[in-house]
Motif scaffolding. Structure first.
Motif, PDB file in Angstrom:
ATOM      1  N   PRO A   1       0.820  -1.223   0.000  1.00  0.00           N
ATOM      2  CA  PRO A   1       0.000   0.000   0.000  1.00  0.00           C
ATOM      3  C   PRO A   1       0.850   1.268   0.000  1.00  0.00           C
ATOM      4  N   LYS A   2       1.981   1.251   0.726  1.00  0.00           N
ATOM      5  CA  LYS A   2       2.833   2.441   0.779  1.00  0.00           C
ATOM      6  C   LYS A   2       3.619   2.673  -0.509  1.00  0.00           C
ATOM      7  N   THR A   3       3.656   1.655  -1.394  1.00  0.00           N
ATOM      8  CA  THR A   3       4.407   1.806  -2.653  1.00  0.00           C
ATOM      9  C   THR A   3       3.506   1.794  -3.882  1.00  0.00           C
ATOM     10  N   PHE A   4       2.178   1.834  -3.677  1.00  0.00           N
ATOM     11  CA  PHE A   4       1.275   1.866  -4.834  1.00  0.00           C
ATOM     12  C   PHE A   4       1.636   3.034  -5.771  1.00  0.00           C
ATOM     13  N   GLY A   5       1.862   4.212  -5.176  1.00  0.00           N
ATOM     14  CA  GLY A   5       2.196   5.380  -5.990  1.00  0.00           C
ATOM     15  C   GLY A   5       3.499   5.196  -6.738  1.00  0.00           C
ATOM     16  N   ASP A   6       4.503   4.589  -6.077  1.00  0.00           N
ATOM     17  CA  ASP A   6       5.782   4.335  -6.737  1.00  0.00           C
ATOM     18  C   ASP A   6       5.607   3.359  -7.898  1.00  0.00           C
ATOM     19  N   PHE A   7       4.780   2.329  -7.695  1.00  0.00           N
ATOM     20  CA  PHE A   7       4.552   1.337  -8.742  1.00  0.00           C
ATOM     21  C   PHE A   7       3.962   1.984  -9.991  1.00  0.00           C
ATOM     22  N   TRP A   8       2.909   2.769  -9.806  1.00  0.00           N
ATOM     23  CA  TRP A   8       2.268   3.372 -10.981  1.00  0.00           C
ATOM     24  C   TRP A   8       3.143   4.465 -11.595  1.00  0.00           C
ATOM     25  N   ARG A   9       3.944   5.103 -10.763  1.00  0.00           N
ATOM     26  CA  ARG A   9       4.900   6.089 -11.310  1.00  0.00           C
ATOM     27  C   ARG A   9       5.918   5.376 -12.210  1.00  0.00           C
ATOM     28  N   MET A  10       6.350   4.207 -11.798  1.00  0.00           N
ATOM     29  CA  MET A  10       7.274   3.423 -12.619  1.00  0.00           C
ATOM     30  C   MET A  10       6.613   3.023 -13.938  1.00  0.00           C
ATOM     31  N   VAL A  11       5.381   2.537 -13.871  1.00  0.00           N
ATOM     32  CA  VAL A  11       4.664   2.144 -15.086  1.00  0.00           C
ATOM     33  C   VAL A  11       4.541   3.332 -16.037  1.00  0.00           C
ATOM     34  N   TRP A  12       4.229   4.489 -15.475  1.00  0.00           N
ATOM     35  CA  TRP A  12       4.058   5.685 -16.305  1.00  0.00           C
ATOM     36  C   TRP A  12       5.393   6.132 -16.906  1.00  0.00           C
ATOM     37  N   GLU A  13       6.420   6.218 -16.105  1.00  0.00           N
ATOM     38  CA  GLU A  13       7.704   6.739 -16.573  1.00  0.00           C
ATOM     39  C   GLU A  13       8.400   5.797 -17.544  1.00  0.00           C
ATOM     40  N   GLN A  14       8.180   4.500 -17.404  1.00  0.00           N
ATOM     41  CA  GLN A  14       8.825   3.534 -18.289  1.00  0.00           C
ATOM     42  C   GLN A  14       8.020   3.279 -19.561  1.00  0.00           C
ATOM     43  N   GLY A  15       6.869   3.902 -19.684  1.00  0.00           N
ATOM     44  CA  GLY A  15       6.054   3.725 -20.884  1.00  0.00           C
ATOM     45  C   GLY A  15       5.398   2.359 -20.974  1.00  0.00           C
ATOM     46  N   THR A  16       5.296   1.652 -19.868  1.00  0.00           N
ATOM     47  CA  THR A  16       4.783   0.287 -19.862  1.00  0.00           C
ATOM     48  C   THR A  16       3.336   0.218 -20.347  1.00  0.00           C
ATOM     49  N   LEU A  17       3.054  -0.800 -21.159  1.00  0.00           N
ATOM     50  CA  LEU A  17       1.723  -1.020 -21.705  1.00  0.00           C
ATOM     51  C   LEU A  17       1.064  -2.266 -21.135  1.00  0.00           C
ATOM     52  N   VAL A  18       1.880  -3.187 -20.614  1.00  0.00           N
ATOM     53  CA  VAL A  18       1.376  -4.476 -20.126  1.00  0.00           C
ATOM     54  C   VAL A  18       1.963  -4.765 -18.753  1.00  0.00           C
ATOM     55  N   VAL A  19       1.092  -5.159 -17.809  1.00  0.00           N
ATOM     56  CA  VAL A  19       1.500  -5.584 -16.478  1.00  0.00           C
ATOM     57  C   VAL A  19       1.049  -7.032 -16.295  1.00  0.00           C
ATOM     58  N   VAL A  20       1.977  -7.887 -15.891  1.00  0.00           N
ATOM     59  CA  VAL A  20       1.684  -9.300 -15.673  1.00  0.00           C
ATOM     60  C   VAL A  20       1.798  -9.590 -14.183  1.00  0.00           C
ATOM     61  N   MET A  21       0.750 -10.200 -13.632  1.00  0.00           N
ATOM     62  CA  MET A  21       0.699 -10.526 -12.207  1.00  0.00           C
ATOM     63  C   MET A  21       0.509 -12.040 -12.086  1.00  0.00           C
ATOM     64  N   THR A  22       1.432 -12.722 -11.427  1.00  0.00           N
ATOM     65  CA  THR A  22       1.357 -14.185 -11.348  1.00  0.00           C
ATOM     66  C   THR A  22       1.032 -14.658  -9.928  1.00  0.00           C
ATOM     67  N   THR A  23       0.364 -13.843  -9.154  1.00  0.00           N
ATOM     68  CA  THR A  23      -0.037 -14.202  -7.796  1.00  0.00           C
ATOM     69  C   THR A  23      -1.459 -13.715  -7.552  1.00  0.00           C
ATOM     70  N   ARG A  24      -2.102 -14.264  -6.550  1.00  0.00           N
ATOM     71  CA  ARG A  24      -3.349 -13.691  -6.049  1.00  0.00           C
ATOM     72  C   ARG A  24      -2.999 -12.750  -4.910  1.00  0.00           C
ATOM     73  N   THR A  25      -3.878 -11.835  -4.604  1.00  0.00           N
ATOM     74  CA  THR A  25      -3.571 -10.874  -3.542  1.00  0.00           C
ATOM     75  C   THR A  25      -3.501 -11.561  -2.180  1.00  0.00           C
ATOM     76  N   VAL A  26      -4.313 -12.606  -1.976  1.00  0.00           N
ATOM     77  CA  VAL A  26      -4.292 -13.362  -0.728  1.00  0.00           C
ATOM     78  C   VAL A  26      -4.193 -14.847  -1.073  1.00  0.00           C
ATOM     79  N   GLU A  27      -3.237 -15.535  -0.466  1.00  0.00           N
ATOM     80  CA  GLU A  27      -3.059 -16.968  -0.682  1.00  0.00           C
ATOM     81  C   GLU A  27      -2.871 -17.662   0.669  1.00  0.00           C
TER      82      GLU A  27
END
Length: 679
Positions: A460-486
């Motif tokens: 939660p404290k790095t959500f902003g950093d994550f999306w800032r990275m996606v924006w600055e790197q020009g990323t178009l695709v995000v792949v998630m290979t986990t569930r939020t709770v396991e």
């Protein structure tokens, strides 16, 4: 090996003689062997193409008045001292030299095209005295940070680009246009018309944070977000010494010097006792001269003599503690190295372009050989291979990840990111340099530098950093290979809106879910990422694979994972097509962000499958172990468990059967040797 060396050496000698003979027939005089080799290297020893380059080079020098320089007198002296153009004392990860033109230091009304071009060519000539620069080429950075329209000279820009792409004996690896203002878009579109289609993939418009995708931060000056403090005055002193030394050498050689490449003059090679020896110029120590031809340390296939000035004024500062072994072997002009696609895997993706900058793999075996080896090793044998890989020391340091202000940004205290390959964000707080940190690393893909970004599941404290990275790197695709709770434990924060129509905002970036597609093995969310400050938006495809247990492998076999991987590639291709001319980078697009919980186990497995499958599709060979080793060298501890390593082998064999490389694979009894193991 000695026979192969001699054959290559003789081939180079024949090409050099043929090129010089062609120049003589064309009426050229006083062209040295060393200069001939420069042109041949720039065109991979294709005599006809090298001759065409030489003719264009001659025409450009004559037309632009670049034949006689006066670097110690104004106006050229004053032009050089502005520092608007310089060669950095570092290289990129492939060994290419780095040239920087700073636009805000250029005032078209105060200088002529001839003087500016002379300043550029004078320094390039010195940089090209390095054999490594001849082989690895040149990265040209056009820094438009804080520049105004009055700093821009369209005609000069066109002349520089035209000269570099076809009128100068250096391989132009990339043109990086940094922080281009809005008013530059129109003229840049026109400039691109002057660039051959295949060369367009090397022209990139990037923001300052994105520059790190192409050039290591350690190799960039601080003005571009790097760590370097280049001394332009020292570089000019080096240029002066080389220039003066070349003039003196030309007198010793009876005045034989290339009319248009005066600072490129190199003494002619002389055979002695059957070994190619060389005359030694300034800064060439007797120890190094003694090594030439001794054990091959400084001998190259081309037989190039050492340089009359320091042959390596540039240095490496990136990757594996400075070790770049194999990263720029067989580098060449990418213009004619397109590989044709094979197999259904590449559907909709097009042909990759082979380039030394793109992390090409070595070795490899056929699918049949892989199947035989896997059968022979069994699970126990593959586990032993994995244990050998895991026992090795880390391939880098973790200083940034261990800073007190960054520790809380790591999901797991023992899963840190390497310094040498970490993704560097723009500083959100100018007074806090650690706001550039995120637990994420670049990882090379199949013949694509920095094809992926491996990261942890956002907190939660790095959500902003994550999306800032996606924006600055020009990323178009995000792949998630986990569930939020396991298994009752939180593995990743819910960093995007689950339901269609949902909207959240993190810092200055808003995330809106436009549509959601639920399938048995995965969920696809179509997101809209918006910078609320500028109201600019970009669509991001988010794919979450939901049937992959932590610390384990998919229980339903590899087929569903392989289908999901193909879906990811098609999503990247479609998103890239939607961008059109707005994207000027690699043909396969910007980095794909991949994460699980820690960003090493399932993430590393996903990358390994993608790289191996693409290589098998395009080359017919695969190297699972080598791929794992390379991924781990950029993202520490990738492929977290031995069974994930085994799964990579089995999944690639299943892919080989699916694509027709194998009729079938008999792995009966494969698990029997592991019945008594506890894992």
């Amino acid at each position: 090996m000695e026979i192969a060396f001699r054959r290559s050496f003789l081939k180079v000698l024949r090409a050099t003689k043929a090129f010089l003979d062609t120049l003589t027939e064309a009426g050229a005089v006083c062209v040295s062997r060393a200069t001939a080799i420069k042109f041949l290297l720039a065109r991979k020893f294709d005599v006809d193409r090298a001759f065409a380059l030489w003719r264009q080079h001659e025409a450009t020098r004559r037309r632009e008045g670049l034949s006689k320089f006066a670097p110690f007198e104004d106006p050229l002296k004053a032009e050089l001292e502005t520092g608007k153009f310089t060669i950095l004392p570092t290289r990129d990860a492939t060994g290419a030299a780095i040239a920087v033109f700073t636009a805000n230091k250029h005032f078209p009304t105060q200088t002529t095209h001839q003087t500016t071009l002379q300043g550029v060519v004078y320094q390039l000539d010195v940089a090209l005295q390095s054999l490594e620069t001849q082989r690895a080429g040149l990265v040209f950075i056009y820094d438009m940070t804080d520049s105004k329209y009055t700093n821009f000279d369209y005609e000069l820009s066109r002349k520089i680009l035209t000269m570099l792409k076809g009128g100068y004996p250096a391989k132009l690896k990339k043109v990086l246009i940094v922080t281009a203002p809005l008013w530059f878009k129109a003229p840049f579109g026109i400039l691109r018309l002057f660039v051959r289609e295949k060369l367009r993939e090397r022209v990139h418009t990037v923001s300052a944070p994105q520059l790190g995708v192409h050039v290591p931060r350690a190799s960039l000056p601080k003005q571009l977000g790097g760590q370097l403090e280049p001394d332009h005055a020292a570089w000019l002193d080096h240029c002066k010494n080389c220039y003066t030394n070349n003039l003196q050498n030309s007198k010793l050689d009876g005045g034989t010097i290339d009319e248009y490449v005066i600072s490129n003059h190199i003494p002619v090679v002389k055979p002695q006792n059957g070994i190619i020896e060389h005359e030694v110029g300034c800064d060439m120590t007797s120890d190094r001269a003694a090594r030439l031809g001794d054990n091959g340390t400084d001998m190259h296939i081309s037989g190039d003599p050492p340089y009359t000035c320091d042959p390596s004024p540039l240095r490496h500062t990136h990757g594996f503690n400075g070790d770049l072994k194999g990263r720029h072997i067989n580098s060449g002009d990418e213009d004619d190295l397109d590989l044709s696609s094979r197999g259904a895997w590449s559907s909709g993706e097009g042909s990759p372009t082979l380039s030394d900058e793109e992390g090409a793999a070595g070795g490899g075996e056929s699918a049949g050989a892989l199947a035989a080896r896997v059968r022979a090793l069994g699970r126990r044998g593959l586990h032993a291979h994995y244990d050998d890989i895991r026992a090795r020391a880390p391939a880098g340091t973790f200083h940034h990840a261990k800073l007190p202000s960054n520790l809380a940004k790591n999901r797991y205290t023992d899963v840190l990111c390497y310094d040498h390959s970490r993704v560097i964000l723009s500083q959100s707080d100018p007074d806090d340099p650690t706001t550039d940190y995120i637990n994420a690393n670049y990882v090379d893909g199949y013949k694509q530098k920095n094809a992926f970004i491996c990261t942890q599941g956002p907190l939660p404290k790095t959500f902003g950093d994550f999306w800032r990275m996606v924006w600055e790197q020009g990323t178009l695709v995000v792949v998630m290979t986990t569930r939020t709770v396991e298994r009752g434990r939180v593995k990743c924060g819910q960093y995007w809106p689950l339901a269609a129509g949902g909207r959240v905002q993190h810092g200055h970036l808003a995330v809106t879910t436009e549509a959601v597609d639920h399938q048995d093995d995965y969920i696809v969310s179509h997101l809209l990422l918006t910078d609320v400050r500028t109201e600019q938006s970009r669509r991001v495809w988010h794919g979450q694979y939901t049937r992959w247990p932590d610390y384990g492998v998919p229980g339903a076999g590899a087929a569903p994972v392989l289908r999901f991987l193909q879906l990811v590639r098609r999503a990247q291709h479609a998103a890239l097509a939607d961008l059109g001319d707005a994207w000027a980078g690699h043909s396969r697009g910007p980095p794909i962000v991949v994460h699980c919980s820690a960003g090493i186990g399932r993430t590393g497995t996903f990358l390994t499958l993608d790289i191996c499958a693409l290589r098998l599709a395009h080359e017919g060979v695969v190297d699972v172990r080598g791929t794992v080793e390379r991924v781990r060298a950029q993202r520490a501890h990738s492929i977290q468990m031995p069974d994930q390593y085994v799964f990579c082998h089995l999944a690639i064999l299943e892919y080989a059967v699916m694509q027709g490389y194998l009729e079938s694979v008999d792995l009966s009894g494969f698990d029997e040797d592991n019945d008594d193991e506890s894992e």
